[in-house]
Design an enzyme around this catalytic site. Structure first.
Site, PDB file in Angstrom:
ATOM      1  N   THR A   1       0.801  -1.228   0.000  1.00 59.96           N
ATOM      2  CA  THR A   1       0.000   0.000   0.000  1.00 59.96           C
ATOM      3  C   THR A   1       0.832   1.276   0.000  1.00 59.96           C
ATOM      4  OG1 THR A   1      -0.088  -0.201   2.416  1.00 59.96           O
ATOM      5  CG2 THR A   1      -1.939  -1.105   1.171  1.00 59.96           C
ATOM      6  N   GLU A   2       2.142   1.142  -0.087  1.00 57.68           N
ATOM      7  CA  GLU A   2       3.010   2.315   0.098  1.00 57.68           C
ATOM      8  C   GLU A   2       2.687   3.469  -0.839  1.00 57.68           C
ATOM      9  OE1 GLU A   2       5.356  -1.137   1.794  1.00 57.68           O
ATOM     10  OE2 GLU A   2       3.965  -0.793   0.133  1.00 57.68           O
ATOM     11  N   VAL A   3       2.514   3.175  -2.152  1.00 60.70           N
ATOM     12  CA  VAL A   3       2.307   4.278  -3.096  1.00 60.70           C
ATOM     13  C   VAL A   3       1.041   5.069  -2.769  1.00 60.70           C
ATOM     14  CG1 VAL A   3       3.594   3.240  -4.982  1.00 60.70           C
ATOM     15  CG2 VAL A   3       1.141   2.761  -4.762  1.00 60.70           C
ATOM     16  N   ARG A   4       0.098   4.450  -2.099  1.00 63.85           N
ATOM     17  CA  ARG A   4      -1.160   5.128  -1.794  1.00 63.85           C
ATOM     18  C   ARG A   4      -1.042   6.106  -0.631  1.00 63.85           C
ATOM     19  NH1 ARG A   4      -6.132   0.964  -3.206  1.00 63.85           N
ATOM     20  NH2 ARG A   4      -5.308   0.341  -5.247  1.00 63.85           N
ATOM     21  N   ILE A   5       0.085   6.053   0.085  1.00 63.59           N
ATOM     22  CA  ILE A   5       0.308   7.069   1.128  1.00 63.59           C
ATOM     23  C   ILE A   5       1.541   7.911   0.795  1.00 63.59           C
ATOM     24  CG2 ILE A   5      -0.844   5.745   2.939  1.00 63.59           C
ATOM     25  CD1 ILE A   5       1.975   5.047   4.029  1.00 63.59           C
TER      26      ILE A   5
END
Length: 261
Positions: free
Chosen positions: A133-137
């Site tokens: 989920t990194e790119v979404r934060i």
């Protein structure tokens, strides 16, 4: 004895130490205190000659939600974030001389996937979900890539890193993130089978096999085979090797196998 307020529970039985992430209030997030306890638990298991293998387990419905974002937000004032310790944890698991098996009964996200990938074996429930989920934060899966990317098929890595989409246990097994995905009610039996198999391995042979699995690709095949032949001979002539061959010939468990296995 594990402290009542511990974030990582430690239990050892029949040659296996189980390290249980026990911080369900924040979905077993990788906080500095939890990672500190996990590193201590790993070190103690490595130092215990009676321990043949290590299981990473969890309480609550979530295996690990990744970095503790509350702690990370609080750290912004100091101009740093506690990502470095995650690297220490991944190295400790990946380079542990004893086999590490992850039991994943529920969701894992971000850093939790790095922990799963660092383990030698991982069994998950088919219903468990995963996501990078990194790119979404607004960040990238940098540290965990050291353990994750060697496991994943390249196309799957690109898809899942870039989209942040959620995938299930079956897909996790297909792309190499986990060893096997089984129905939730079969998870404990699958873990028990691996535990029973791992404790039959000789301690030094298990450690040597882990080193073998980490060897880089050979550039000179003849030299590589010659080196490996010497390595093999050394193990056959070792105390463990002699005992293992003798036990096989005498049709009995080797001396290092815990009683009852």
């Amino acid at each position: 004895m594990t402290s009542p307020d511990a974030l990582v529970r430690v239990a050892t039985a029949r040659g296996v130490t189980t390290l249980t992430l026990d911080s369900p209030h924040n979905r077993n997030a990788l906080s500095t205190p939890l990672m500190t306890e996990l590193l201590a638990g790993l070190a103690a298991a490595v130092a215990d000659d009676a321990v043949r293998a290590i299981v990473l387990d969890h309480t609550g419905p979530v295996f690990c939600s990744g970095a503790d974002l509350k702690e990370t937000a609080a750290a912004y004032a100091s101009g740093s974030v506690p990502a470095g310790m995650l690297g220490d944890v991944l190295v400790a698991v990946r380079e542990c001389p004893k086999p590490v098996l992850a039991r994943v009964a529920g969701p894992a996200r971000a850093g939790g996937l790095g922990l799963i990938a660092a383990a030698d074996l991982a069994v998950c429930a088919e219903e468990a979900t995963f996501a990078f989920t990194e790119v979404r934060i607004g960040v990238i899966p940098a540290v965990i890539s050291a353990t994750v990317l060697p496991r994943l098929h390249p196309r799957a890595a690109a898809e899942l890193y870039l989209t942040g989409d959620t995938f299930d246990g079956r897909r996790a097994a297909e792309i190499g993130l986990v060893t096997a995905a089984v129905p939730a009610d079969a998870l404990d039996d699958a873990v028990a089978r691996y535990r029973a198999s791992l404790v039959k391995g000789a301690p030094k042979a298990l450690a040597g096999t882990k080193e073998l699995l980490r060897r880089p690709a050979a550039t000179d095949l003849r030299a590589e085979i010659a080196e490996l032949a010497t390595l093999s001979t050394g193990y056959f002539l070792s105390e463990e090797g002699r005992e293992g061959v003798l036990a096989f010939r005498e049709k009995r468990p080797a001396a290092w196998v815990p009683a009852g296995d």
